[in-house]
Each structure stands twice: as structure tokens, then as C-alpha cells.
Design an enzyme around this catalytic site. Structure first.
Site, PDB file in Angstrom:
ATOM      1  CB  ILE A  42       4.211  10.516 -12.776  1.00 37.64           C
ATOM      2  CG1 ILE A  42       3.985  12.067 -11.918  1.00 37.64           C
ATOM      3  CG2 ILE A  42       3.286  10.855 -14.056  1.00 37.64           C
ATOM      4  CD1 ILE A  42       3.248  13.104 -12.557  1.00 37.64           C
ATOM      5  CG  HIS A  60      -6.237  12.725  -5.835  1.00 40.54           C
ATOM      6  ND1 HIS A  60      -5.036  13.028  -5.794  1.00 40.54           N
ATOM      7  CD2 HIS A  60      -7.025  14.035  -6.005  1.00 40.54           C
ATOM      8  CE1 HIS A  60      -4.936  14.603  -5.889  1.00 40.54           C
ATOM      9  NE2 HIS A  60      -5.975  15.129  -6.043  1.00 40.54           N
TER      10      HIS A  60
HETATM   11  C1  GRF Z   1      -3.583   9.658   1.008  1.00 35.48           C
HETATM   12  O1  GRF Z   1      -4.181  10.718   1.368  1.00 35.48           O
HETATM   13  C2  GRF Z   1      -3.872   9.550  -0.313  1.00 35.48           C
HETATM   14  O2  GRF Z   1      -4.857   9.655  -0.809  1.00 35.48           O
HETATM   15  C3  GRF Z   1      -2.469  10.297  -0.944  1.00 35.48           C
HETATM   16  O3  GRF Z   1      -1.595  10.074   0.075  1.00 35.48           O
HETATM   17  C4  GRF Z   1      -2.037   9.671   1.274  1.00 35.48           C
HETATM   18  C5  GRF Z   1      -1.288   8.615   1.556  1.00 35.48           C
HETATM   19  O4  GRF Z   1      -1.720   7.966   2.786  1.00 35.48           O
HETATM   20  N1  GRF Z   1      -2.263  10.127  -2.356  1.00 35.48           N
HETATM   21  P1  GRF Z   1      -1.303   6.313   3.281  1.00 35.48           P
HETATM   22  O5  GRF Z   1       0.197   6.359   2.946  1.00 35.48           O
HETATM   23  O6  GRF Z   1      -2.111   5.441   2.618  1.00 35.48           O
HETATM   24  O7  GRF Z   1      -1.477   6.690   4.747  1.00 35.48           O
END
Ligand code: GRF
Length: 186
Positions: free
Chosen positions: A90, A107
Site C-alpha cells: 500500500i 487492478h
Molecule cells: C496483475 O494482474 C495486476 O493487475 C495485479 O497484479 C498482477 C501483476 O502482474 N495488480 P505482472 O507482475 O505485471 O505480471
């Protein structure tokens, strides 16, 4: 075009970082990735920074003064945009205030639905027909800042958490660059 010096925060695979690096190579894309920050020493995404000769910083969030170390580094690279890409920590109110510039996040849900963790599991348990991903500005509340762009995906009959995550991730890689273009009116 004067590109925004951007820092990408990661914790894991960094596939969104990879997508952003790719877009940033285009001279008409408004950001230049100058720094990658990871809170995990073994985040796979660091490899993309190395491969592309982008400086990276691994921060130990257990250290009391980690935010001031981070801010110093961010100043050094004249960062004016932070993109969170799978960053699992966070951002504190103090950091938001002290940094004072834009932070955006991706997200894996159709916000305001399913803020926080285990989004895919919760979407499936809730028998949602659709899920998706959202790029939004970061404010002091979890996954709550102004939405920039969303992409909807259909949940199939035999969908699992893994298959849904995969399907959404493919869309994330397209949505993040699009949202940056939209946010900066390009
Ligand atoms: C993605 O699904 C993002 O939305 C979430 O965590 C995942 C990260 O994937 N917050 P990466 O590390 O970019 O492959």
C-alpha cells in the site's frame, strides 16, 4: 514530445512492466521508464529492467526510512509519474503527499468491484458474468482513485481462477498503455 520520466513499481512477474517498456519505445508514447522499483529481491520483473538497461532499486519495506530512500531516488531521476504494476504494497498517505505527483495503478477487476486481493476468486464466487481490469489514479484509499479506463471480459462457464487471471492479464497489457495515452491526452 517531452516524455514523462516514469518509475514503475513491481513485486512479481512484471508482465505489465514489460508491456509498458514496449510501448515506451514508441517515440509518440508519452512516458520514458527511467527507474524500476521492486519490494521483492527475487521479483522476476527485475529481469526486464536489466535486459533493457533500466536502473532498478530493490527496497526493503521493513526498514523504517524506506520511503525517504525511495523519494530521494525518485527525485534523482526527476520522476513525474509512478506506475504501479503488480506492486503488492500500500502506498502510504505520507508518501502520496511527499511525492505530490501522479501515481496510477492497474487492478484486475472492474472497480469498484473487488478491491484488494483475490479478485478472481471473489468474482467467480459471486457468480459474476463479467470481470476485467481497471487503470486508475491512486489516492489514499485502496483501489479507489479516479478511473481512467476499464476493459470488460466475459467469464466463461468453466472458468477457473487461473484461466480468468490469464485472460484478464492479456487485456491488462493492452489497457495500461491505452490508459496512459488517455490520461495524458495523447
Ligand atoms: C496483475 O494482474 C495486476 O493487475 C495485479 O497484479 C498482477 C501483476 O502482474 N495488480 P505482472 O507482475 O505485471 O505480471
Amino acid at each position: 514530445m517531452v516524455k514523462k520520466n516514469t518509475c514503475v513499481f513491481i513485486s512479481g512477474y512484471g508482465s505489465n512492466l514489460k508491456a509498458l517498456i514496449k510501448s515506451s519505445r514508441n517515440q509518440n508514447f508519452p512516458i520514458n521508464i527511467r527507474l524500476v522499483v521492486s519490494n521483492k529481491i527475487n521479483a522476476k520483473g527485475i529481469l526486464y529492467a536489466k535486459k533493457n538497461s533500466i536502473p532498478y532499486l530493490i527496497i526493503n519495506t521493513k526498514k523504517r526510512n524506506f520511503e525517504s530512500i525511495l523519494l530521494k531516488e525518485i527525485k534523482k531521476y526527476k520522476i513525474s509519474l509512478i506506475c504501479l504494476a503488480g506492486y503488492m504494497k500500500i502506498i502510504s498517505k505520507k508518501f502520496l503527499k511527499d511525492y505530490g505527483k501522479k501515481i496510477i495503478n492497474i487492478h484486475p477487476s472492474l472497480l469498484p468491484k473487488f478491491k484488494g486481493l483475490n479478485t478472481h476468486r471473489r468474482a467467480l464466487n459471486n457468480k459474476e458474468k463479467y470481470s476485467g481490469c481497471t487503470v486508475h489514479f491512486v489516492n489514499s484509499k485502496l483501489d479507489s482513485g479516479k478511473i481512467i479506463l476499464q476493459k470488460k471480459v466475459k467469464i466463461s462457464k468453466n472458468e477457473t481462477e487461473t484461466s480468468l487471471a490469464k485472460k484478464i492479464l492479456v487485456q491488462e497489457h493492452k489497457l495500461y498503455p491505452k490508459a496512459i495515452l488517455k490520461a495524458f491526452n495523447v
